[in-house]
Design a protein around this motif. Structure first.
Motif, short mmCIF file in Angstrom:
data_model
loop_
_atom_site.label_atom_id
_atom_site.label_comp_id
_atom_site.label_asym_id
_atom_site.label_seq_id
_atom_site.Cartn_x
_atom_site.Cartn_y
_atom_site.Cartn_z
N ARG A 44 0.80 -1.23 0.00
CA ARG A 44 0.00 0.00 0.00
C ARG A 44 0.82 1.27 0.00
NH1 ARG A 44 -4.73 0.10 4.27
NH2 ARG A 44 -4.77 2.15 3.33
N GLY A 45 2.04 1.18 0.51
CA GLY A 45 2.85 2.38 0.65
C GLY A 45 2.51 3.12 1.93
N VAL A 46 3.49 3.81 2.49
CA VAL A 46 3.29 4.44 3.79
C VAL A 46 2.32 5.62 3.73
CG1 VAL A 46 5.44 3.68 4.86
CG2 VAL A 46 5.42 5.78 3.48
N ARG A 47 2.22 6.27 2.57
CA ARG A 47 1.33 7.44 2.52
C ARG A 47 -0.14 7.02 2.59
NH1 ARG A 47 5.65 8.25 -0.21
NH2 ARG A 47 6.96 10.06 0.24
N GLY A 48 -0.45 5.91 1.92
CA GLY A 48 -1.82 5.40 2.00
C GLY A 48 -2.17 4.96 3.41
N ILE A 49 -1.22 4.32 4.05
CA ILE A 49 -1.44 3.88 5.44
C ILE A 49 -1.60 5.08 6.35
CG2 ILE A 49 -0.27 2.76 7.38
CD1 ILE A 49 0.91 0.78 5.27
N ALA A 50 -0.75 6.08 6.18
CA ALA A 50 -0.83 7.27 7.02
C ALA A 50 -2.15 7.99 6.82
CB ALA A 50 0.34 8.21 6.73
N ALA A 51 -2.64 8.01 5.58
CA ALA A 51 -3.92 8.68 5.31
C ALA A 51 -5.05 7.98 6.06
CB ALA A 51 -4.20 8.69 3.81
N GLU A 52 -5.01 6.65 6.09
CA GLU A 52 -6.05 5.92 6.82
C GLU A 52 -5.94 6.19 8.33
OE1 GLU A 52 -6.58 1.82 5.74
OE2 GLU A 52 -7.57 1.38 7.65
N ILE A 53 -4.73 6.22 8.84
CA ILE A 53 -4.55 6.50 10.28
C ILE A 53 -5.07 7.90 10.60
CG2 ILE A 53 -2.83 6.88 12.09
CD1 ILE A 53 -1.11 4.70 10.74
N ARG A 54 -4.73 8.87 9.74
CA ARG A 54 -5.18 10.25 9.98
C ARG A 54 -6.69 10.33 10.05
NH1 ARG A 54 -1.95 12.01 5.74
NH2 ARG A 54 -3.85 12.47 4.60
N SER A 55 -7.36 9.67 9.11
CA SER A 55 -8.82 9.79 9.08
C SER A 55 -9.44 9.04 10.25
CB SER A 55 -9.37 9.33 7.73
OG SER A 55 -9.51 7.94 7.71
N GLN A 56 -8.87 7.89 10.63
CA GLN A 56 -9.43 7.14 11.76
C GLN A 56 -9.11 7.79 13.10
OE1 GLN A 56 -11.36 4.24 11.45
NE2 GLN A 56 -11.33 4.84 9.29
N ALA A 57 -7.97 8.44 13.20
CA ALA A 57 -7.60 9.08 14.47
C ALA A 57 -8.45 10.30 14.73
CB ALA A 57 -6.11 9.46 14.46
N GLY A 58 -8.85 10.99 13.66
CA GLY A 58 -9.70 12.17 13.82
C GLY A 58 -9.06 13.21 14.73
N ASP A 59 -9.84 13.67 15.71
CA ASP A 59 -9.34 14.70 16.63
C ASP A 59 -8.76 14.12 17.91
OD1 ASP A 59 -10.21 16.68 14.89
OD2 ASP A 59 -12.22 16.73 15.78
N ALA A 60 -8.63 12.79 17.97
CA ALA A 60 -8.14 12.16 19.20
C ALA A 60 -6.70 12.56 19.48
CB ALA A 60 -8.23 10.64 19.06
N PRO A 61 -6.33 12.60 20.76
CA PRO A 61 -4.92 12.84 21.10
C PRO A 61 -4.07 11.66 20.67
CG PRO A 61 -6.18 12.26 23.07
CD PRO A 61 -7.18 12.38 21.95
N VAL A 62 -3.06 11.93 19.87
CA VAL A 62 -2.26 10.86 19.28
C VAL A 62 -0.92 10.71 20.00
CG1 VAL A 62 -0.95 10.17 17.21
CG2 VAL A 62 -3.31 10.99 16.99
#
Ligand code: MN
Ligand code: MN
Length: 318
Positions: free
Chosen positions: A218-236
């Motif tokens: 998938r490549g790291v950018r696709g993975i990061a995009a999914e993490i960003r959208s799933q994390a939302g406004d949560a404290p990371v």
């Protein structure tokens, strides 16, 4: 702000990235008031089950970080200008007392978070992540955890007779409710397991797994995009075990596993998390004694810089 490189060479003090040290009182306790981000070392590797040496990483990463420049070419931001970044020194702990070590780390990270600053920690072995997560969750509530590692770190105490070592922090984070539901993201896992149950813990919890093969597909950018959208406004909270990186790029670690991320993928992964609400980060398992040509400590310094940029971006968007 970073100090000019020439002055750094002149006086030979070695704070992370040429930033000022936090003011220390007469008892050696740093004051984090007014800081936006605090760089800290945790020279503890008493949780290591394999080759030791991660306790020495803070000194080596400080030294090589001094010649990392401040302007982030992709994000177009200088985190040292956008934020007040300080070196909080090392968190001193008794290396023969793991429980006291955890309590001291918990207290110190808690003081950073309560001051409103983002702690960026260089370990130490991965057992230091549990007290860090405890402190962050106490201040911010349940966290979105981005766990980058070759290993799941959800082991039990069965093998070693102790439930606290560098292979167990994620299990404790799950069991203690430190991670918000659906907000565990694990990247880079690979290699032989002790058994099928090794990956069941995070799967049963609802964690999202991106193996090293998935990084390839998938490549790291696709993975990061999914993490960003799933994390939302949560404290990371980003906990980066440097053995996620292939030993060809990061040999300086105690538990190397072939087939990992490249340096470029690791940096791009953190960079592509831009926009998340980063409340804490650590880089663990860097063992300078096993390093070659400073590959691993230099990568760790650049990963910390990417983390600083994430923190600066989020602050500038508020
Ligand atoms: Mn690992
Ligand atoms: Mn780990």
């Amino acid at each position: 702000m970073q100090e000019p490189a020439f002055r750094y060479v002149r006086h030979a003090h070695t704070p992370f990235f040429r930033v000022p040290y936090a003011p220390f009182d007469d008892d050696g306790v740093p004051d984090f008031t007014g800081a936006d981000a605090v760089l800290l070392g945790v020279p503890y590797d008493g949780g290591t089950t394999g080759k030791r040496g991660a306790a020495m990483a803070p000194w080596e990463v400080r030294r090589v970080s001094a010649f990392v420049q401040g302007f982030h070419a992709t994000h177009r931001i200088d985190p040292f200008v956008a934020m007040h970044v300080v070196d909080g020194g090392n968190i001193p702990t008794p290396p023969f007392d793991a429980a006291t070590t955890r309590a001291i780390i918990d207290g110190e990270i808690g003081r950073v978070a309560e001051a409103g600053a983002v702690p960026l920690v260089i370990g130490g072995d991965h057992s230091i992540a549990l007290p860090t997560a405890r402190a962050l969750a106490r201040v911010y509530g349940p966290l979105a955890v981005v766990h980058i590692d070759a290993h799941f770190d959800t082991s039990t105490g069965d093998l070693w007779g102790d439930d606290h070592h560098h292979g167990t922090p994620l299990r404790h984070m799950i069991d203690e409710g430190l991670i918000a539901p659906k907000k565990l993201f694990q990247v880079g896992m690979r290699g032989p397991l002790g058994g099928p149950e090794d990956r069941a813990k995070s799967g049963d919890f609802g964690g999202r797994l991106f193996t090293a093969d998935a990084v390839d597909e998938r490549g790291v950018r696709g993975i990061a995009a999914e993490i960003r959208s799933q994390a939302g406004d949560a404290p990371v909270y980003l906990t980066f075990d440097v053995d996620a990186v292939d030993p060809a790029f990061a040999p300086g670690t105690g538990t190397p596993v072939p087939g990992g991320l490249s340096s470029r993928e690791s940096l791009a992964l953190v960079r592509a998390l831009a926009g998340v609400r980063l409340v804490g980060m650590d880089i663990v398992e860097v063992s300078p004694a096993h390093d070659h040509a400073e590959l691993t400590v230099t990568l760790a310094a650049h990963l910390l810089f990417e983390g600083l940029a994430l923190a600066a971006l989020h602050r500038s968007e508020r």
